[in-house]
Design an enzyme around this catalytic site. Structure first.
Site, PDB file in Angstrom:
ATOM      1  N   ASP A  82      23.888  20.741 -23.713  1.00  7.65           N
ATOM      2  CA  ASP A  82      23.259  21.858 -23.015  1.00  7.65           C
ATOM      3  C   ASP A  82      21.727  21.759 -23.110  1.00  7.65           C
ATOM      4  O   ASP A  82      21.191  21.503 -24.185  1.00  7.65           O
ATOM      5  CB  ASP A  82      23.744  23.171 -23.665  1.00  7.65           C
ATOM      6  N   SER A 128      15.095  11.054  -8.708  1.00 11.75           N
ATOM      7  CA  SER A 128      15.592   9.796  -8.149  1.00 11.75           C
ATOM      8  C   SER A 128      15.909   8.807  -9.258  1.00 11.75           C
ATOM      9  O   SER A 128      16.629   7.839  -9.031  1.00 11.75           O
ATOM     10  CB  SER A 128      14.612   9.209  -7.154  1.00 11.75           C
ATOM     11  N   GLU A 139       0.830  -1.202   0.000  1.00  6.85           N
ATOM     12  CA  GLU A 139       0.000   0.000   0.000  1.00  6.85           C
ATOM     13  C   GLU A 139       0.869   1.259   0.000  1.00  6.85           C
ATOM     14  O   GLU A 139       0.564   2.248  -0.658  1.00  6.85           O
ATOM     15  CB  GLU A 139      -0.905  -0.028   1.234  1.00  6.85           C
ATOM     16  N   GLY A 150      24.570  27.331 -21.466  1.00  8.53           N
ATOM     17  CA  GLY A 150      25.601  27.199 -20.446  1.00  8.53           C
ATOM     18  C   GLY A 150      25.003  26.699 -19.147  1.00  8.53           C
ATOM     19  O   GLY A 150      23.857  26.228 -19.099  1.00  8.53           O
ATOM     20  N   ASP A 178      15.985   2.506  -8.670  1.00  9.84           N
ATOM     21  CA  ASP A 178      17.401   2.870  -8.634  1.00  9.84           C
ATOM     22  C   ASP A 178      18.267   1.739  -9.181  1.00  9.84           C
ATOM     23  O   ASP A 178      19.147   1.956 -10.016  1.00  9.84           O
ATOM     24  CB  ASP A 178      17.844   3.194  -7.197  1.00  9.84           C
TER      25      ASP A 178
END
Ligand SMILES: *[C@@H]1O[C@H](CO)[C@@H](O)[C@H](O)[C@H]1NC(C)=O
Ligand SMILES: *[C@@H]1O[C@H](CO)[C@@H](O)[C@H](O)[C@H]1NC(C)=O
Ligand SMILES: *[C@@H]1O[C@H](CO)[C@@H](O)[C@H](O)[C@H]1NC(C)=O
Ligand SMILES: *[C@@H]1O[C@H](CO)[C@@H](O)[C@H](O)[C@H]1NC(C)=O
Ligand SMILES: *[C@@H]1O[C@H](CO)[C@@H](O)[C@H](O)[C@H]1NC(C)=O
Ligand SMILES: *[C@@H]1O[C@H](CO)[C@@H](O)[C@H](O)[C@H]1NC(C)=O
Ligand SMILES: *[C@@H]1O[C@H](CO)[C@@H](O)[C@H](O)[C@H]1NC(C)=O
Length: 645
Positions: free
Chosen positions: A593, A551, A328, A612, A338
């Site tokens: 970038d 994450s 739950e 940048g 991860d």
């Protein structure tokens, strides 16, 4: 591998024995209370969302972690700067564990003075534990009344939703110890170190306007339906992000193509490892990870059985079926995500996982039970700094607002990351999932409107990773459906490190006063870089889901770093270690970038991405072929900033 819990149980029973002995002996050996000259060492106001309740129950016990002044830390800092600055003769000549220990080791005089103080209060000094560098002293569990006397303070019960902890907002020390002790916990730290993933339970309970769990954790069909045209066991080398990516379901083939790792063959897998940390009761379920790899990186599927698990401080990297309440809460989703993206990109580099004790909410409401000290970060650092073999990169997807911890704590933890950096470990964090802040938290401790800095991403010795979405162009990630916005900002505690001064000053001047007064323009700015963090495919509880969050970005970036380290090690060169000075002095050229989007939050548009470096996407996303080639050069021309003005 060491489990502190067993040790602590043993200490607790010894302590009871000691208490009996001490009480019978107390008349013949009175405590020498010679420290009447106390003065305030630290005052740290509890965050507003913690409500202070009654005095701590008298039967409560605490094990104190006492951090001694690291007398030569300045020297370590100087060495670290040399080691991480391209062109310096000591560039990447990382230090051994012994060399670092010698630099942070307090003098015997310091240790003796602290022991004498503890002894004066009849703390059994023979039961003190020392870290290998002897910079931490950990006491056995002590009665709260004794701790209150030691620190001339009163502990109270603090509550936030259903979480209960015992803390104080002020503590004192005898005058002669002020320069010898930097930090004592648990005292003033209110940190919760929550997972950064958009799916986390804590995020659900923070605001009723947040979407329901099901909304955020969107189920999608398994891999075969996502990119059915690609033979994942034998992907063509000429793949482009356009052919490899489904930006509404991002899998390893997309990440490897987008960042240019796809046709790199690892050469030093047995000499290299990459690591992740689990807090908050998270785990890395081997069977879910196997399913993910089988679907999205088939040739790496065996890694699900092979990764190394270290359980620290009573933690368990749970491999048994989750309980109904764990399901739950979504327990294991952060841990699975991860491990999956890290292996999905970084395989065949070996994965190491560290699980650190500390129960997820709801805590046992009975505060009279000797609970864990709930300082899992310190526990992990004490553990890993004691190891002689370290991974070359560690990813952490847990954080809290910076003001939940006192500056002394933040500084101590950050200095420990510096020790890891000096030993050749790249320390990687996500940059947070609330843009410049969750509106409810957008105030200074004094109550004025302010953006919310996050810790540990604000530590100048870590590399902070923001999130992007889409390809060509990549933009700063957000998801209107669940309120996710990639985080970025400026530390209130850490001054701007020299390595990023030029890049950040240039950015601030181009902001032309935007948000002045809402952030600390002299602070350490983050993120440093970025990686995908929107609609990332993960497998949890046997099914495929898509999730958002920095994450995901942190372990994805860490996996790319692991592969760069692989190439360096294969060339007989040391790994990257502390990355930022290299990055800001030229390494940024290996990054794409990101110039679109912003870290909106706190009812503002937040910090905009620009050309940048910017406080939304850092230097952007990694391009491995260039990253690898620049990393194996020892020096750069100091060309920064080549794109400004
Ligand atoms: C400091 O104490 C340690 C442990 O008691 C001892 O091994 C060491 O020789 C001492 N160092 C000095 C400089 O006295
Ligand atoms: C707090 O605990 C109660 C009772 O156990 C539960 O019903 C409630 O949902 C919890 N609230 C939060 C915010 O976790
Ligand atoms: C992309 O992923 C979504 C799931 O989020 C799926 O519905 C769609 O069919 C996929 N597109 C392609 C071209 O595979
Ligand atoms: C992958 O390999 C092919 C053929 O060797 C090469 O042409 C291509 O540039 C490589 N791609 C990357 C991203 O390095
Ligand atoms: C977990 O998986 C079981 C078995 O497939 C299923 O019944 C249950 O609904 C799932 N729970 C969640 C929260 O996804
Ligand atoms: C943000 O804006 C909303 C709507 O205008 C307002 O209700 C809220 O109080 C504002 N919050 C902050 C922190 O300024
Ligand atoms: C973890 O793996 C086991 C099998 O090893 C499985 O039975 C269990 O349901 C998994 N737990 C979760 C939360 O997915």
């Amino acid at each position: 591998m060491r489990t502190y819990s067993v040790h602590h149980m043993m200490l607790t029973s010894l302590l009871i024995l000691w208490a009996i002995v001490a009480s019978t002996a107390s008349t013949s050996h009175p405590g020498t209370r010679k420290y009447s000259f106390y003065s305030l060492k630290e005052h740290h106001v509890s965050p507003k969302d913690w409500i202070r309740g009654e005095r701590a129950p008298r039967q409560h016990q605490l094990s104190l972690h006492i951090g001694l002044a690291q007398e030569n830390f300045k020297e370590l800092e100087k060495k670290l700067e040399e080691i991480s600055t391209p062109g310096h003769p000591r560039f990447r000549l990382h230090l051994t564990a012994q060399a670092v220990r010698a630099l942070v080791q307090p003098s015997n005089k310091t240790i003796d003075a602290v022991k004498e103080w503890l002894e004066g209060y009849e703390v059994p000094v023979e039961l003190l534990e020392f870290s290998p560098s002897r910079d931490w002293i950990i006491t056995p569990k002590l009665p709260i009344s004794l701790v209150e006397k030691l620190l001339h303070t009163s502990y109270h019960v603090y509550r936030k939703q259903n979480v209960t902890i015992v803390r104080t907002e002020d503590w004192s020390l005898p005058l002669h110890l002020h320069g010898l002790i930097d930090i004592v916990q648990p005292t003033t730290s209110f940190s919760q170190m929550r997972p950064l993933s958009i799916l986390s339970q804590s995020r659900q309970v923070q605001s009723s306007t947040q979407p329901s769990l099901n909304d955020a954790a969107e189920d999608i069909a398994d891999g075969v339906d996502i990119l059915h045209k690609i033979d994942l066991s034998n992907p063509p080398v000429d793949m482009t992000p356009k052919t490899a990516c489904n930006t509404s379901a991002v899998t390893p083939i997309c990440l490897r193509t987008l960042y240019g790792t796809l046709n790199y063959t690892a050469q030093a897998a047995e000499k290299n490892s990459m690591a992740l940390t689990n807090y908050w009761g998270e785990f890395n379920n081997r069977s879910d990870i196997k399913r993910y790899l089988h679907l999205y990186r088939p040739e790496a599927a065996e890694a699900a059985n092979d990764f190394t698990i270290y359980d620290i401080g009573g933690a368990v990297n749970q491999q048994t079926p989750a309980t109904a309440s764990q399901l739950e809460r979504g327990q294991g989703r952060e841990g699975n995500l991860d491990a999956q993206v890290m292996l999905g990109v970084g395989s065949p580099t070996r994965l190491v996982t560290y699980s650190v004790g500390g129960e997820p909410p709801p805590y046992q409401p009975d505060v009279s039970l000797p609970d864990n000290t709930n300082e899992p970060f310190l526990t992990w650092l004490q553990y890993i700094l004691a190891q002689t073999e370290l991974p070359t990169v560690v990813s952490t997807s847990y954080a809290d607002t910076e003001y939940t911890v006192p500056p002394s704590y933040a500084k101590w933890v950050c200095n420990s990351f510096a020790q890891l950096g000096a030993r050749g470990v790249t320390v990687v964090f996500g940059s947070g999932d609330w843009g410049v802040g969750d509106p409810k938290q957008c105030h200074s401790p004094a109550g004025n409107p302010r953006f919310v800095a996050r810790f540990p991403e604000s530590c100048p010795y870590g590399t902070s990773v923001g999130a992007t979405r889409n390809i060509n162009p990549e933009i700063v990630a957000y998801n209107d459906r669940n309120g996710f916005v990639s985080g970025g900002g400026f530390s209130e505690y850490f001054a701007r490190p020299a390595y990023q001064d030029h890049a950040v000053n240039s950015y601030i001047s181009r902001l032309e006063g935007l948000h002045d007064g809402l952030y600390n323009s002299h602070g350490r700015a983050y993120p440093d870089v970025a990686a995908m963090g929107y609609r990332i495919v993960t497998v949890w509880n046997g099914t495929t889901k898509v999730v958002d969050g920095t994450s995901a970005s942190a372990p994805i970036f860490a996996a790319v770093v692991a592969l760069v380290n692989d190439a360096l090690i294969a060339e007989g060169k040391p790994p990257l270690g502390f990355l930022n000075p290299w990055l800001y002095s030229g390494g940024f050229r290996a990054f794409t970038d990101v110039t679109l989007g912003s870290t909106r939050g706190c009812n503002t548009s937040g910090f905009p991405a620009m050309s940048g470096w910017d406080a939304a996407s850092g230097f952007g996303t990694p391009w491995f072929p260039m990253f690898r080639s620049l990393a194996s050069q020892n020096r750069f021309r100091q060309t920064y900033p080549w794109y400004i003005d």
